[in-house]
Design a protein around this motif. Structure first.
Motif, PDB file in Angstrom:
ATOM      1  N   VAL B  15       0.813  -1.210   0.000  1.00  0.00           N
ATOM      2  CA  VAL B  15       0.000   0.000   0.000  1.00  0.00           C
ATOM      3  C   VAL B  15       0.852   1.267   0.000  1.00  0.00           C
ATOM      4  O   VAL B  15       0.510   2.267  -0.638  1.00  0.00           O
ATOM      5  CB  VAL B  15      -0.995  -0.012   1.192  1.00  0.00           C
ATOM      6  CG1 VAL B  15      -0.278   0.017   2.517  1.00  0.00           C
ATOM      7  CG2 VAL B  15      -1.964   1.157   1.111  1.00  0.00           C
ATOM      8  N   ASN B  16       1.992   1.236   0.699  1.00  0.00           N
ATOM      9  CA  ASN B  16       2.825   2.444   0.742  1.00  0.00           C
ATOM     10  C   ASN B  16       3.382   2.786  -0.634  1.00  0.00           C
ATOM     11  O   ASN B  16       3.503   3.951  -1.005  1.00  0.00           O
ATOM     12  CB  ASN B  16       3.960   2.273   1.751  1.00  0.00           C
ATOM     13  CG  ASN B  16       4.971   1.219   1.345  1.00  0.00           C
ATOM     14  OD1 ASN B  16       4.611   0.046   1.159  1.00  0.00           O
ATOM     15  ND2 ASN B  16       6.217   1.591   1.173  1.00  0.00           N
ATOM     16  N   ALA B  19       0.560   4.128  -2.815  1.00  0.00           N
ATOM     17  CA  ALA B  19       0.286   5.519  -2.406  1.00  0.00           C
ATOM     18  C   ALA B  19       1.385   6.448  -2.923  1.00  0.00           C
ATOM     19  O   ALA B  19       1.106   7.574  -3.361  1.00  0.00           O
ATOM     20  CB  ALA B  19       0.193   5.605  -0.882  1.00  0.00           C
ATOM     21  N   TYR B  20       2.618   5.962  -2.871  1.00  0.00           N
ATOM     22  CA  TYR B  20       3.742   6.764  -3.370  1.00  0.00           C
ATOM     23  C   TYR B  20       3.535   7.103  -4.847  1.00  0.00           C
ATOM     24  O   TYR B  20       3.666   8.267  -5.259  1.00  0.00           O
ATOM     25  CB  TYR B  20       5.042   5.983  -3.180  1.00  0.00           C
ATOM     26  CG  TYR B  20       6.228   6.589  -3.892  1.00  0.00           C
ATOM     27  CD1 TYR B  20       6.981   7.601  -3.299  1.00  0.00           C
ATOM     28  CD2 TYR B  20       6.587   6.175  -5.171  1.00  0.00           C
ATOM     29  CE1 TYR B  20       8.058   8.175  -3.956  1.00  0.00           C
ATOM     30  CE2 TYR B  20       7.654   6.741  -5.842  1.00  0.00           C
ATOM     31  CZ  TYR B  20       8.392   7.737  -5.227  1.00  0.00           C
ATOM     32  OH  TYR B  20       9.448   8.307  -5.889  1.00  0.00           O
ATOM     33  N   PHE B  21       3.178   6.101  -5.631  1.00  0.00           N
ATOM     34  CA  PHE B  21       3.024   6.348  -7.065  1.00  0.00           C
ATOM     35  C   PHE B  21       1.795   7.200  -7.366  1.00  0.00           C
ATOM     36  O   PHE B  21       1.794   7.966  -8.328  1.00  0.00           O
ATOM     37  CB  PHE B  21       3.004   5.029  -7.842  1.00  0.00           C
ATOM     38  CG  PHE B  21       4.385   4.498  -8.084  1.00  0.00           C
ATOM     39  CD1 PHE B  21       5.203   5.070  -9.043  1.00  0.00           C
ATOM     40  CD2 PHE B  21       4.892   3.460  -7.326  1.00  0.00           C
ATOM     41  CE1 PHE B  21       6.493   4.614  -9.248  1.00  0.00           C
ATOM     42  CE2 PHE B  21       6.182   2.990  -7.534  1.00  0.00           C
ATOM     43  CZ  PHE B  21       6.990   3.568  -8.487  1.00  0.00           C
ATOM     44  N   GLN B  22       0.755   7.079  -6.561  1.00  0.00           N
ATOM     45  CA  GLN B  22      -0.408   7.949  -6.752  1.00  0.00           C
ATOM     46  C   GLN B  22      -0.023   9.415  -6.510  1.00  0.00           C
ATOM     47  O   GLN B  22      -0.340  10.301  -7.312  1.00  0.00           O
ATOM     48  CB  GLN B  22      -1.531   7.548  -5.790  1.00  0.00           C
ATOM     49  CG  GLN B  22      -2.186   6.214  -6.135  1.00  0.00           C
ATOM     50  CD  GLN B  22      -2.995   5.656  -4.973  1.00  0.00           C
ATOM     51  OE1 GLN B  22      -3.339   6.367  -4.037  1.00  0.00           O
ATOM     52  NE2 GLN B  22      -3.294   4.367  -5.037  1.00  0.00           N
ATOM     53  N   ALA B  23       0.674   9.650  -5.402  1.00  0.00           N
ATOM     54  CA  ALA B  23       1.076  11.028  -5.083  1.00  0.00           C
ATOM     55  C   ALA B  23       2.100  11.532  -6.091  1.00  0.00           C
ATOM     56  O   ALA B  23       2.085  12.703  -6.489  1.00  0.00           O
ATOM     57  CB  ALA B  23       1.645  11.090  -3.667  1.00  0.00           C
ATOM     58  N   ARG B  24       2.971  10.641  -6.519  1.00  0.00           N
ATOM     59  CA  ARG B  24       3.987  11.007  -7.513  1.00  0.00           C
ATOM     60  C   ARG B  24       3.327  11.467  -8.815  1.00  0.00           C
ATOM     61  O   ARG B  24       3.710  12.474  -9.404  1.00  0.00           O
ATOM     62  CB  ARG B  24       4.887   9.793  -7.745  1.00  0.00           C
ATOM     63  CG  ARG B  24       5.896   9.925  -8.865  1.00  0.00           C
ATOM     64  CD  ARG B  24       6.589   8.570  -9.066  1.00  0.00           C
ATOM     65  NE  ARG B  24       7.344   8.524 -10.279  1.00  0.00           N
ATOM     66  CZ  ARG B  24       8.594   8.933 -10.423  1.00  0.00           C
ATOM     67  NH1 ARG B  24       9.229   9.420  -9.387  1.00  0.00           N
ATOM     68  NH2 ARG B  24       9.214   8.863 -11.578  1.00  0.00           N
ATOM     69  N   ARG B  26       0.279  12.653  -9.187  1.00  0.00           N
ATOM     70  CA  ARG B  26      -0.384  13.930  -8.932  1.00  0.00           C
ATOM     71  C   ARG B  26       0.632  15.078  -8.959  1.00  0.00           C
ATOM     72  O   ARG B  26       0.413  16.112  -9.595  1.00  0.00           O
ATOM     73  CB  ARG B  26      -1.068  13.856  -7.558  1.00  0.00           C
ATOM     74  CG  ARG B  26      -1.899  15.055  -7.192  1.00  0.00           C
ATOM     75  CD  ARG B  26      -2.286  14.986  -5.734  1.00  0.00           C
ATOM     76  NE  ARG B  26      -1.094  15.045  -4.895  1.00  0.00           N
ATOM     77  CZ  ARG B  26      -0.958  14.459  -3.709  1.00  0.00           C
ATOM     78  NH1 ARG B  26      -1.936  13.748  -3.209  1.00  0.00           N
ATOM     79  NH2 ARG B  26       0.148  14.571  -3.012  1.00  0.00           N
ATOM     80  N   ASN B  27       1.784  14.859  -8.313  1.00  0.00           N
ATOM     81  CA  ASN B  27       2.790  15.913  -8.249  1.00  0.00           C
ATOM     82  C   ASN B  27       3.421  16.177  -9.613  1.00  0.00           C
ATOM     83  O   ASN B  27       3.759  17.319  -9.944  1.00  0.00           O
ATOM     84  CB  ASN B  27       3.881  15.534  -7.234  1.00  0.00           C
ATOM     85  CG  ASN B  27       3.340  15.502  -5.814  1.00  0.00           C
ATOM     86  OD1 ASN B  27       2.278  16.073  -5.532  1.00  0.00           O
ATOM     87  ND2 ASN B  27       4.040  14.825  -4.922  1.00  0.00           N
TER      88      ASN B  27
END
Lengths: 184, 205
Positions: B15-16, B19-24, B26-27
């Motif tokens: 999950v981490n 989540a990292y790739f989702q935020a990445r 978005r950024n």
């Protein structure tokens, strides 16, 4: 002896870590040094899936700085609701926070600039609601005791690491970050 | 274990990391769009007020959107690109594997913690071998090995003062990266059974 020597000494002792992008292909344009505590939260293990997810997102947000992506910055305390980074009250304390807003609970990472483009991230707090599994209290309203304590803690951690050295002062945006930065 | 080990192996992705790739993502989208706006603003071709008017938003909401990507949706990205430059996003995706190692653009005065260097090298070798096991074709394995070797050379050049040797090692690493594909082709051409699927291992990722 310079602050660079101090930083390298703290890295050798394991008290600071040089945050690098998780993907070896990403470029490194700025430097973010993170405390052992923050480093531990970024690499895990975590007490629950919520924390694992939240710190995975925080890692990506902090890496944006390292990769040299555009960052919105606010130099005026209490005005930086939408900025990536903001300088906190008192500005002369040179304590900054990095905002990782999405998703809830939002997190704040506190630190100071050791040099232009070199940010030292020392402590963190959840913004409004606790992060399950962690003792750190939410910061709450801008005049709260928790906000004041977070700033004091950041300054104390800096003092522990860099006794003889002060963070760099402004007053201008580009004194802190050289490129790909804009004011909000 | 490398950051991409589950991605390579086909194992469930923790999950981490998701989540990292989702935020990445978005950024990266945020950086992409904001770069376009700032360029037009710098050239005095567009103001926040004009952008707001073009996409039917209040000027203050543009300032909010440009400050952080927290509330962005795909609709926001579409509106902003359309309003900034009359553009749309062109979908494309790239493999996370076989990418060249990073370019250190900054002056590299920070020394790595060398107290457990031997252990780190061993971990790196173990991770490489683990990832290579999951890749069925010889060419991709060779490219991965060559890029890994180049990264090690970069590390040696970065961490040691070798006089003029540092630049030579960096140049060798750069040359290896440039030629990794051609080198892999040559290895495949000269390796009997290189294109034969290995028995007993089925890539799942």
């Amino acid at each position: 002896m310079s602050i660079r020597d101090e930083i390298n000494g703290q890295i050798a002792e394991g008290r600071l870590h040089n945050l690098k992008p998780a993907l070896a292909s990403d470029s490194v344009e700025r430097t973010m040094l993170i405390s052992a505590e923050i480093h531990g939260h970024l690499i895990g293990p975590w007490p629950n899936a919520t924390a694992a997810k939240r710190f995975g997102e925080l890692r990506a947000d902090l890496e944006s700085f390292v990769k040299g992506e555009n960052v919105a910055v606010c130099l005026d305390p209490y005005m930086a609701r939408n900025a990536y980074m903001g300088r906190l009250d008192e500005p002369s304390d040179e304590v900054w926070d990095v905002r990782s807003r999405d998703p809830k609970p939002a997190l704040r990472v506190f630190g100071r600039f050791a040099e232009r483009d070199v940010f030292v991230a020392l402590t963190w707090s959840p913004r409004s609601v606790p992060l399950q599994g962690y003792l750190r209290k939410p910061l709450g309203d801008k005049d709260s005791r928790e906000w004041r304590d977070a700033i004091i803690e950041c300054k104390a951690e800096w003092k522990k690491l860099f006794q003889a050295y002060e963070p760099i002062p402004g007053p201008n945006l580009h004194d802190y970050i050289s490129t790909n930065v804009f004011l909000v | 274990m490398s950051f991409l080990s589950e991605v390579v192996s086909g194992a469930p992705i923790p999950v981490n990391k998701r989540a990292y790739f989702q935020a990445r993502l978005r950024n990266r989208l945020y950086d992409f769009v904001v770069t376009k706006f700032l360029e037009r603003e710098r050239n005095k071709e567009l103001t926040r007020a004009e952008l707001a008017r073009r996409i039917g938003r209040k000027p203050e909401s543009i300032t909010r959107l440009l400050g952080a990507p927290g509330n962005w949706t795909l609709g926001t990205v579409s509106d902003l690109l359309l309003g900034i430059n009359g553009e749309e996003l062109e979908p494309a995706s790239l493999s996370l594997l076989d990418r060249p190692s990073r370019n250190f653009a900054r002056e590299d005065w920070i020394k790595e913690d060398s107290s457990n260097a031997k252990e780190k090298v061993q971990q790196s070798i173990d991770a490489l071998l683990e990832e290579m096991k999951m890749i069925p074709d010889v060419k991709s394995r060779v490219v991965m090995l060559v890029n890994w070797t180049a990264a090690q050379l970069d590390g040696i050049a970065r961490l040691n003062d070798l006089g003029g040797g540092n630049e030579k090692i960096k140049a060798l690493a750069s040359e290896l990266r440039l030629r990794s594909s051609a080198f892999a082709d040559a290895v495949v051409a000269n390796t009997p059974y290189a294109n034969q699927k290995p028995s007993g291992s089925t890539p799942s990722g």
